[in-house]
Scaffold this active site. Sequence first.
Site, PDB file in Angstrom:
ATOM      1  N   HIS A  28       0.842  -1.207   0.000  1.00 60.16           N
ATOM      2  CA  HIS A  28       0.000   0.000   0.000  1.00 60.16           C
ATOM      3  C   HIS A  28       0.879   1.261   0.000  1.00 60.16           C
ATOM      4  O   HIS A  28       0.595   2.222  -0.718  1.00 60.16           O
ATOM      5  CB  HIS A  28      -0.880   0.037   1.252  1.00 60.16           C
ATOM      6  CG  HIS A  28      -1.907  -1.063   1.326  1.00 60.16           C
ATOM      7  ND1 HIS A  28      -1.859  -2.042   2.284  1.00 60.16           N
ATOM      8  CD2 HIS A  28      -3.009  -1.324   0.579  1.00 60.16           C
ATOM      9  CE1 HIS A  28      -2.900  -2.860   2.131  1.00 60.16           C
ATOM     10  NE2 HIS A  28      -3.615  -2.454   1.100  1.00 60.16           N
ATOM     11  N   GLN A  52     -17.925  -6.486  -2.455  1.00 62.80           N
ATOM     12  CA  GLN A  52     -16.978  -7.337  -3.184  1.00 62.80           C
ATOM     13  C   GLN A  52     -16.662  -8.632  -2.458  1.00 62.80           C
ATOM     14  O   GLN A  52     -15.817  -9.406  -2.897  1.00 62.80           O
ATOM     15  CB  GLN A  52     -15.696  -6.570  -3.522  1.00 62.80           C
ATOM     16  CG  GLN A  52     -14.792  -6.249  -2.353  1.00 62.80           C
ATOM     17  CD  GLN A  52     -13.672  -5.304  -2.778  1.00 62.80           C
ATOM     18  OE1 GLN A  52     -13.905  -4.145  -3.137  1.00 62.80           O
ATOM     19  NE2 GLN A  52     -12.444  -5.796  -2.765  1.00 62.80           N
TER      20      GLN A  52
HETATM   21  P1  AMP Z   1      -6.379  -3.802  -0.808  1.00 65.40           P
HETATM   22  O1  AMP Z   1      -6.310  -2.969   0.421  1.00 65.40           O
HETATM   23  O2  AMP Z   1      -5.926  -5.213  -0.607  1.00 65.40           O
HETATM   24  O3  AMP Z   1      -7.702  -3.694  -1.506  1.00 65.40           O
HETATM   25  O4  AMP Z   1      -5.313  -3.194  -1.822  1.00 65.40           O
HETATM   26  C1  AMP Z   1      -5.347  -1.834  -2.158  1.00 65.40           C
HETATM   27  C2  AMP Z   1      -4.433  -1.605  -3.315  1.00 65.40           C
HETATM   28  O5  AMP Z   1      -3.119  -2.024  -2.969  1.00 65.40           O
HETATM   29  C3  AMP Z   1      -4.818  -2.423  -4.555  1.00 65.40           C
HETATM   30  O6  AMP Z   1      -4.619  -1.646  -5.711  1.00 65.40           O
HETATM   31  C4  AMP Z   1      -3.857  -3.584  -4.506  1.00 65.40           C
HETATM   32  O7  AMP Z   1      -3.597  -4.145  -5.770  1.00 65.40           O
HETATM   33  C5  AMP Z   1      -2.632  -2.917  -3.941  1.00 65.40           C
HETATM   34  N1  AMP Z   1      -1.746  -3.910  -3.336  1.00 65.40           N
HETATM   35  C6  AMP Z   1      -2.068  -4.850  -2.418  1.00 65.40           C
HETATM   36  N2  AMP Z   1      -1.003  -5.616  -2.119  1.00 65.40           N
HETATM   37  C7  AMP Z   1       0.030  -5.144  -2.890  1.00 65.40           C
HETATM   38  C8  AMP Z   1       1.391  -5.519  -3.046  1.00 65.40           C
HETATM   39  N3  AMP Z   1       1.938  -6.524  -2.368  1.00 65.40           N
HETATM   40  N4  AMP Z   1       2.152  -4.809  -3.914  1.00 65.40           N
HETATM   41  C9  AMP Z   1       1.613  -3.787  -4.623  1.00 65.40           C
HETATM   42  N5  AMP Z   1       0.335  -3.379  -4.513  1.00 65.40           N
HETATM   43  C10 AMP Z   1      -0.450  -4.057  -3.658  1.00 65.40           C
END
Ligand code: AMP
Length: 272
Positions: A28, A52
């Site tokens: 993040h 979702q």
């Molecule tokens: P989430 O909170 O899991 O919905 O993720 C929020 C954003 O962070 C989304 O665009 C994810 O693709 C991105 N994200 C989550 N994990 C990673 C990671 N390990 N590396 C890069 N981006 C990430």
Amino acid sequence: MLQEADRLLHEGKTIAFVPTMGCFHDGHLALMREGQKHGDALIVSIFVNPAQFGPTEDFQTYPRELNQDIRLAESVGVDVVFAPEANAMYDRGHETYVNLETLPRGLCGLSRPDHFRGVATVVAKLFNIVKPHVALFGKKDYQQLAVIRRLARDLSYDIKVVGVPTVREADGLAMSSRNTYLSKEQRRSALALYESLQLAQELVAQETKDAGKLIEKASRLIVSYPDTKVDYVTLCDPDTLEDVERVDRPSLMALAVWVGRTRLIDNAILTP
Ligand code: AMP
């Protein structure tokens, strides 16, 4: 929130936006740091989006760390954290959803049939609320990024969608808020995802091009780790997400694996 976004807009600022579900890790924070390069002001949303999650999924138990997240966001220079309540995003009687025709069908869509409808709906709403110029998403959620790119074009959002490379732990495990669910033993088994992608890339470099064979070898490696079950392993076109039979050109290997009761995903572009 609307007022703050509008104030920034009226000041002529370009707005970069990172939508999240919180429980921040370095993945993040990488999106936020990248976001700073793309705008004068950086807005981050934290919203665990009920739409979702499937009925048997982990919406209730999904990790929530709002105070810590706000501190972390401040530490990397985020200007506004938008953390709405569920009923502020989904009013009673809400009945409008955003559906894409084909991109959500394969990969994660096979076992999570309404997932991308929920993602597309909340992101469309967040785009309307935040009015960003640039929005950043992680390549770890590759299908999600493809869906958002398509959605932004199809619904004529004047928003540049930027994909950010996956941030990994030192041993290769892709960072994820769901990694917090893993026991010590499961954390070891979770390496199966990265290891199988590495194996597939090595095989491609050694001229194995048959998708079926690559998928089989990757799947075998995954289930050789304790407490793992393959949800899917697929090889597809990086743009259309349609299956490929041979890796004659850069192709996406995407996978989802159950480690105990935790479902993890990862992907890599395999290049011949
Ligand atoms: P989430 O909170 O899991 O919905 O993720 C929020 C954003 O962070 C989304 O665009 C994810 O693709 C991105 N994200 C989550 N994990 C990673 C990671 N390990 N590396 C890069 N981006 C990430």
